[in-house]
Design a protein around this motif. Structure first.
Motif, mmCIF file in Angstrom:
data_model
loop_
_atom_site.group_PDB
_atom_site.id
_atom_site.type_symbol
_atom_site.label_atom_id
_atom_site.label_comp_id
_atom_site.label_asym_id
_atom_site.label_seq_id
_atom_site.Cartn_x
_atom_site.Cartn_y
_atom_site.Cartn_z
ATOM 1 N N THR A 16 -59.016 -54.580 -4.092
ATOM 2 C CA THR A 16 -59.816 -53.922 -5.424
ATOM 3 C C THR A 16 -58.743 -53.227 -6.193
ATOM 4 O OG1 THR A 16 -61.897 -54.517 -4.213
ATOM 5 C CG2 THR A 16 -61.775 -53.252 -6.146
ATOM 6 N N TRP A 17 -58.352 -51.950 -5.607
ATOM 7 C CA TRP A 17 -57.752 -51.203 -6.553
ATOM 8 C C TRP A 17 -56.402 -51.848 -7.181
ATOM 9 C CZ3 TRP A 17 -52.780 -48.880 -4.383
ATOM 10 C CH2 TRP A 17 -52.081 -47.981 -5.596
ATOM 11 N N ILE A 18 -55.604 -52.711 -6.383
ATOM 12 C CA ILE A 18 -54.569 -53.215 -6.855
ATOM 13 C C ILE A 18 -54.839 -54.210 -7.951
ATOM 14 C CG2 ILE A 18 -52.611 -54.900 -6.345
ATOM 15 C CD1 ILE A 18 -52.401 -53.401 -3.489
ATOM 16 N N VAL A 19 -56.071 -55.074 -7.969
ATOM 17 C CA VAL A 19 -56.340 -55.954 -8.827
ATOM 18 C C VAL A 19 -56.803 -55.454 -10.255
ATOM 19 C CG1 VAL A 19 -57.996 -57.950 -9.136
ATOM 20 C CG2 VAL A 19 -56.575 -57.796 -7.049
ATOM 21 N N GLN A 20 -57.867 -54.381 -9.974
ATOM 22 C CA GLN A 20 -58.223 -53.836 -10.999
ATOM 23 C C GLN A 20 -57.006 -52.987 -11.768
ATOM 24 O OE1 GLN A 20 -61.901 -51.741 -9.822
ATOM 25 N NE2 GLN A 20 -63.018 -53.485 -9.879
ATOM 26 N N GLY A 21 -56.301 -52.141 -11.072
ATOM 27 C CA GLY A 21 -55.288 -51.456 -11.391
ATOM 28 C C GLY A 21 -55.686 -50.610 -12.502
ATOM 29 N N LEU A 107 -48.189 -49.700 -17.816
ATOM 30 C CA LEU A 107 -46.573 -49.925 -17.859
ATOM 31 C C LEU A 107 -46.041 -50.886 -17.202
ATOM 32 C CD1 LEU A 107 -45.432 -46.097 -17.921
ATOM 33 C CD2 LEU A 107 -45.611 -47.737 -20.034
ATOM 34 N N LEU A 108 -46.629 -51.055 -16.023
ATOM 35 C CA LEU A 108 -46.142 -52.479 -15.336
ATOM 36 C C LEU A 108 -46.520 -53.724 -15.888
ATOM 37 C CD1 LEU A 108 -46.713 -51.025 -11.584
ATOM 38 C CD2 LEU A 108 -44.772 -51.592 -12.530
ATOM 39 N N TYR A 109 -47.824 -53.653 -16.433
ATOM 40 C CA TYR A 109 -48.316 -54.714 -17.150
ATOM 41 C C TYR A 109 -47.234 -55.231 -18.409
ATOM 42 C CZ TYR A 109 -52.763 -53.935 -14.532
ATOM 43 O OH TYR A 109 -53.566 -53.664 -13.666
ATOM 44 N N THR A 110 -47.028 -54.125 -19.107
ATOM 45 C CA THR A 110 -46.495 -54.302 -20.284
ATOM 46 C C THR A 110 -44.864 -54.807 -19.870
ATOM 47 O OG1 THR A 110 -47.636 -52.545 -21.285
ATOM 48 C CG2 THR A 110 -45.291 -53.250 -22.372
ATOM 49 N N ALA A 111 -44.372 -54.401 -18.899
ATOM 50 C CA ALA A 111 -43.032 -54.644 -18.305
ATOM 51 C C ALA A 111 -43.049 -56.301 -18.061
ATOM 52 C CB ALA A 111 -42.570 -53.938 -17.413
ATOM 53 N N LEU A 126 -52.760 -57.839 -23.626
ATOM 54 C CA LEU A 126 -52.493 -56.966 -22.922
ATOM 55 C C LEU A 126 -53.938 -55.817 -22.961
ATOM 56 C CD1 LEU A 126 -48.921 -55.565 -23.559
ATOM 57 C CD2 LEU A 126 -49.936 -56.069 -21.383
ATOM 58 N N PRO A 127 -54.500 -55.720 -24.125
ATOM 59 C CA PRO A 127 -55.815 -54.864 -23.764
ATOM 60 C C PRO A 127 -56.633 -55.413 -22.704
ATOM 61 C CG PRO A 127 -55.074 -55.158 -26.172
ATOM 62 C CD PRO A 127 -54.054 -55.984 -25.298
ATOM 63 N N ILE A 128 -56.644 -56.662 -22.421
ATOM 64 C CA ILE A 128 -57.660 -57.344 -21.518
ATOM 65 C C ILE A 128 -57.174 -56.797 -20.313
ATOM 66 C CG2 ILE A 128 -58.406 -59.498 -20.482
ATOM 67 C CD1 ILE A 128 -58.074 -60.779 -23.474
ATOM 68 N N HIS A 129 -56.004 -56.868 -20.038
ATOM 69 C CA HIS A 129 -55.321 -56.367 -18.662
ATOM 70 C C HIS A 129 -55.381 -54.858 -18.454
ATOM 71 C CE1 HIS A 129 -53.306 -60.067 -17.232
ATOM 72 N NE2 HIS A 129 -53.122 -60.256 -18.575
ATOM 73 N N PHE A 130 -55.434 -54.125 -19.593
ATOM 74 C CA PHE A 130 -55.543 -52.561 -19.404
ATOM 75 C C PHE A 130 -57.149 -52.248 -19.280
ATOM 76 C CE2 PHE A 130 -52.044 -52.082 -22.912
ATOM 77 C CZ PHE A 130 -51.121 -52.182 -21.775
ATOM 78 N N MET A 131 -58.098 -53.393 -19.838
ATOM 79 C CA MET A 131 -59.426 -52.636 -19.528
ATOM 80 C C MET A 131 -60.231 -53.760 -18.509
ATOM 81 S SD MET A 131 -59.727 -49.619 -20.996
ATOM 82 C CE MET A 131 -61.245 -49.385 -21.430
#
Length: 228
Positions: A16-21, A107-111, A126-131
């Motif tokens: 859960t932690w890894i997926v939600q990040g 930063l990992l998502y952006t990379a 990207l904002p969808i991944h961040f939030m």
């Protein structure tokens, strides 16, 4: 809805932690809030009912304040919402909730986007991944209590939304869920489909989880009667 061994619970917890990040929601605090939501659905004590706010942003702003109070234990609700078992892993919760951990995920998502995105238009996602966590909560709690149809009279404003309920893996069958909150299957009509429940059946089959038996739907409460 199911029981699980401590070891498998830890594996699910880490997953859960890894997926939600970057948008990790501490399960203990969220569980308390969800229990309150069911007990006080669409009343002033509901931590995230859309019927007391002008827009979804205001609802989520209020929800975050309540969530933080549960997270820090500085503003806990009545004992009835915390006395039963709550999933907790304090060390992982502190690490996952830390601002530096969230920024690192971002930063990992952006990379990843810089490496694999076909063009820069993809960076709009990207904002969808961040939030991701708060966005999912906003969609389910706002739309699931405002738009759609009702199969049952639950005394609240919970709704079902097809086909969105299917696309969100059963989460937007909120009227069904509030009707039978202990039932793992949120789908109740022939045209409703809960993919999460099918996955849970698979996990039950291989004995990773053990689904609890549920009361037959016809014996719980009366279905919705539409007056002509």
């Amino acid at each position: 809805m199911y029981t699980i061994s401590k070891n498998w619970e830890r594996i699910f917890y880490i997953s859960t932690w890894i997926v939600q990040g970057s948008s990790f929601l501490v399960p203990r605090a969220y569980a308390v809030m969800h229990r309150m939501h069911h007990s006080f659905s669409d009343t002033e004590k509901d931590p995230h009912s859309p019927h007391f706010f002008t827009d979804v942003y205001q609802m989520m702003k209020s929800t975050i304040i309540i969530f933080r109070g549960f997270l820090t234990r500085k503003n806990l609700p009545e004992a009835q919402f915390t006395k039963e078992y709550l999933p907790a892993w304090d060390n992982l919760d502190k690490f996952g909730h830390h601002a530096l951990t969230r920024v690192t995920f971002g930063l990992l998502y952006t990379a990843f986007y810089f490496q694999f995105a076909p063009n820069f238009w993809w960076f709009v996602l990207l904002p969808i991944h961040f939030m991701m966590g708060p966005l999912q909560g906003a969609i389910v709690n706002w739309c699931g209590h405002k738009y759609g149809y009702s199969n049952f009279n639950n005394g609240d404003h919970s709704k079902n939304s097809s086909p969105w309920g299917i696309l969100l893996m059963g989460e937007l069958f909120q009227n069904n869920h509030h009707y039978a909150k202990d039932d793992a299957n949120f789908a109740k009509k022939w045209f409703e489909f809960d993919l999460t429940y099918q996955i849970m059946k698979g996990l039950n089959f291989v004995k990773i989880i053990k689904l609890k038996p549920t009361i037959p739907i016809t014996t719980q409460i009366e279905p919705l009667v539409v007056l002509q």
